[in-house]
Scaffold this motif. Structure first.
Motif, PDB file in Angstrom:
ATOM      1  N   GLU A 359      59.397  -7.480  60.034  1.00  0.00           N
ATOM      2  CA  GLU A 359      59.993  -7.765  58.733  1.00  0.00           C
ATOM      3  C   GLU A 359      59.937  -9.260  58.432  1.00  0.00           C
ATOM      4  O   GLU A 359      60.030 -10.099  59.326  1.00  0.00           O
ATOM      5  N   TRP A 360      59.784  -9.573  57.165  1.00  0.00           N
ATOM      6  CA  TRP A 360      59.796 -10.966  56.715  1.00  0.00           C
ATOM      7  C   TRP A 360      60.830 -11.105  55.610  1.00  0.00           C
ATOM      8  O   TRP A 360      60.925 -10.239  54.733  1.00  0.00           O
ATOM      9  N   PRO A 361      61.609 -12.213  55.596  1.00  0.00           N
ATOM     10  CA  PRO A 361      61.606 -13.299  56.581  1.00  0.00           C
ATOM     11  C   PRO A 361      62.451 -12.943  57.797  1.00  0.00           C
ATOM     12  O   PRO A 361      63.365 -12.128  57.697  1.00  0.00           O
ATOM     13  N   PRO A 362      62.162 -13.544  58.947  1.00  0.00           N
ATOM     14  CA  PRO A 362      63.022 -13.327  60.112  1.00  0.00           C
ATOM     15  C   PRO A 362      64.394 -13.960  59.892  1.00  0.00           C
ATOM     16  O   PRO A 362      64.572 -14.746  58.958  1.00  0.00           O
ATOM     17  N   PRO A 363      65.385 -13.635  60.730  1.00  0.00           N
ATOM     18  CA  PRO A 363      66.672 -14.326  60.656  1.00  0.00           C
ATOM     19  C   PRO A 363      66.483 -15.827  60.858  1.00  0.00           C
ATOM     20  O   PRO A 363      65.495 -16.276  61.458  1.00  0.00           O
ATOM     21  N   ARG A 364      67.453 -16.614  60.374  1.00  0.00           N
ATOM     22  CA  ARG A 364      67.332 -18.078  60.454  1.00  0.00           C
ATOM     23  C   ARG A 364      67.020 -18.559  61.857  1.00  0.00           C
ATOM     24  O   ARG A 364      66.223 -19.457  62.061  1.00  0.00           O
ATOM     25  N   ASN A 365      67.683 -17.942  62.856  1.00  0.00           N
ATOM     26  CA  ASN A 365      67.468 -18.370  64.239  1.00  0.00           C
ATOM     27  C   ASN A 365      66.598 -17.396  65.016  1.00  0.00           C
ATOM     28  O   ASN A 365      66.516 -17.467  66.236  1.00  0.00           O
ATOM     29  N   TYR A 376      61.923 -19.348  63.739  1.00  0.00           N
ATOM     30  CA  TYR A 376      61.233 -19.348  62.450  1.00  0.00           C
ATOM     31  C   TYR A 376      61.501 -20.634  61.668  1.00  0.00           C
ATOM     32  O   TYR A 376      60.593 -21.206  61.063  1.00  0.00           O
ATOM     33  N   LYS A 377      62.754 -21.106  61.706  1.00  0.00           N
ATOM     34  CA  LYS A 377      63.114 -22.292  60.926  1.00  0.00           C
ATOM     35  C   LYS A 377      62.419 -23.543  61.432  1.00  0.00           C
ATOM     36  O   LYS A 377      62.344 -24.542  60.726  1.00  0.00           O
ATOM     37  N   LYS A 378      61.908 -23.510  62.662  1.00  0.00           N
ATOM     38  CA  LYS A 378      61.185 -24.664  63.206  1.00  0.00           C
ATOM     39  C   LYS A 378      59.697 -24.396  63.315  1.00  0.00           C
ATOM     40  O   LYS A 378      58.960 -25.193  63.883  1.00  0.00           O
ATOM     41  N   CYS A 379      59.266 -23.260  62.789  1.00  0.00           N
ATOM     42  CA  CYS A 379      57.852 -22.918  62.875  1.00  0.00           C
ATOM     43  C   CYS A 379      57.334 -22.689  61.455  1.00  0.00           C
ATOM     44  O   CYS A 379      57.348 -23.595  60.642  1.00  0.00           O
TER      45      CYS A 379
END
Length: 386
Positions: A359-365, A376-379
């Protein structure tokens, strides 16, 4: 405190110069070690000297890597290099300054972070993504009331003090996704504080309902999603909370006999992992026009496509990890050619039907959809990569 690199930033510009031959992102397929992060940071700083056209992106990568390895002072120093006009500056100083504030929190330098945040606020920036990042930093530090103030101020500064906060004004803003994240973030922290609904919370509800993917015809209300007790139980894995969540699912998903009310559909986008991407382009080089000529461009293109689909109202977006053998098998079964966009689109739909998607978007962490095992938030969800 954990870093709060956002999942959003859909409207931020890419820092990579078009046509650049350099690929700065160093993302190993296995989880990187501290030595990997330190090596990546040093290499990015060296490459920034050699490739001034990619300087900003490279230094942002370096700062992120130093932060990941716990070298917060070095990360802050890199951000300050970017913020120094004498050294060339950067395109989005407010966003870079927001990153610096987050790293100061991570380093436990709370007073320095507060002072930097105060200076940030006195500038009255209009960058919605930067405001959201700082607000989430306070939220991550369990300073919920302060986070609510930051989300509120961010909305006002992004839209303009004289602009009414409505669904229409948010969606009309050029950076509407970032503004929407501010409105929904404000709803989240106010729910945690037990504040009564106000007009802006109603706007958050409406925006969420318009954007959320209906789950078998039902959109989970924000009040339910942001319920503090529910979030705590689900995060901690409390059996009662899990049982309640399962019980709330429709009968057909719990093994019941009721016929489905409607099909669960999704919009899938193909993603080619590095090795498969190389094989894919070697087999069908013309596909580079659709998927990019190198893998870094391909990742960015997939993320941009997903964001565009989301902004256009597409629901339940997914990413399917493509393989050359899978595409060939699908083409053979369907009687098409793997070298056509139509066959590849049908292959993406098949992966979605089989549930072989994320699923997109993944959770924040959560882990990034690309398989890097970075957050995800750092990629791919990093605003500067969008």
């Amino acid at each position: 405190m954990s870093s709060k690199r956002r999942t959003g930033g859909k409207n931020s510009r890419s820092k990579r110069a078009p046509g650049s031959r350099h690929t700065p992102a160093l993302r190993p397929s296995s989880p990187p070690s501290p030595l990997d992060h330190a090596h990546a940071a040093r290499e990015c700083e060296k490459q920034a000297e050699r490739h001034p056209e990619d300087r900003e992106e490279l230094l942002l990568e370096a700062a992120d890597a130093w932060s990941d390895v716990g070298e917060y002072d070095r990360a802050v120093a890199v951000y300050e290099r970017l913020l120094d006009p004498a050294g060339g500056g950067c395109e989005e100083p407010d966003l870079v300054d927001a990153y610096r504030i987050g790293v100061l929190w991570d380093a436990g330098q709370d007073e320095a972070a507060r002072a930097a945040a105060t200076t940030f606020r006195r500038r009255h920036p209009g960058h919605a993504g930067a405001w959201n990042f700082v607000a989430e930093t306070f939220e991550a530090g369990n300073e919920t009331a302060a986070a609510a103030e930051w989300f509120t101020a961010g909305i006002t500064h992004a839209l303009g003090a004289g602009t009414a906060v409505t669904v229409g004004s948010v969606e009309a803003d050029p950076h509407h996704y970032d503004v929407e994240m501010l409105v929904i973030g404000r709803h989240r922290v106010r729910r945690l504080l037990g504040e009564p609904h106000d007009d802006w919370d109603e706007v958050a509800d409406a925006l969420h309902e318009r954007r959320a993917a209906p789950f078998l015809g039902r959109v989970t209300p924000l009040d339910e999603m942001h319920d503090p007790l529910r979030l705590m139980r689900m995060a901690e894995g409390v059996p009662e909370g899990l049982e309640a969540a399962i019980e709330a699912l429709p009968d057909e998903l719990r093994g019941g006999n009721r016929p489905p009310r409607m099909p669960l559909t999704s919009t899938g986008v193909l993603y080619w992992p590095p090795e498969e991407f190389t094989r894919f382009l070697a087999r069908w080089p013309r596909a580079a026009d659709d998927y990019g000529s190198d893998h870094a461009d391909h990742r960015r293109q997939v993320e941009r496509t997903l964001r565009k689909l989301s902004e256009e109202g597409a629901t339940r977006l997914t990413v399917g990890r493509a393989t050359v053998s899978g595409l060939e098998a699908h083409a053979k079964a369907a009687g098409g050619s793997p070298d056509t966009p139509g066959t590849r689109s049908a292959y993406a739909a098949e992966l979605a039907r089989r549930g072989q998607v994320v699923e997109w978007p993944p959770p924040r962490n959560g882990s990034c959809w690309c398989g890097s095992e970075r957050k995800y938030k750092k990629c791919c969800g990093n605003p500067v990569d969008g």
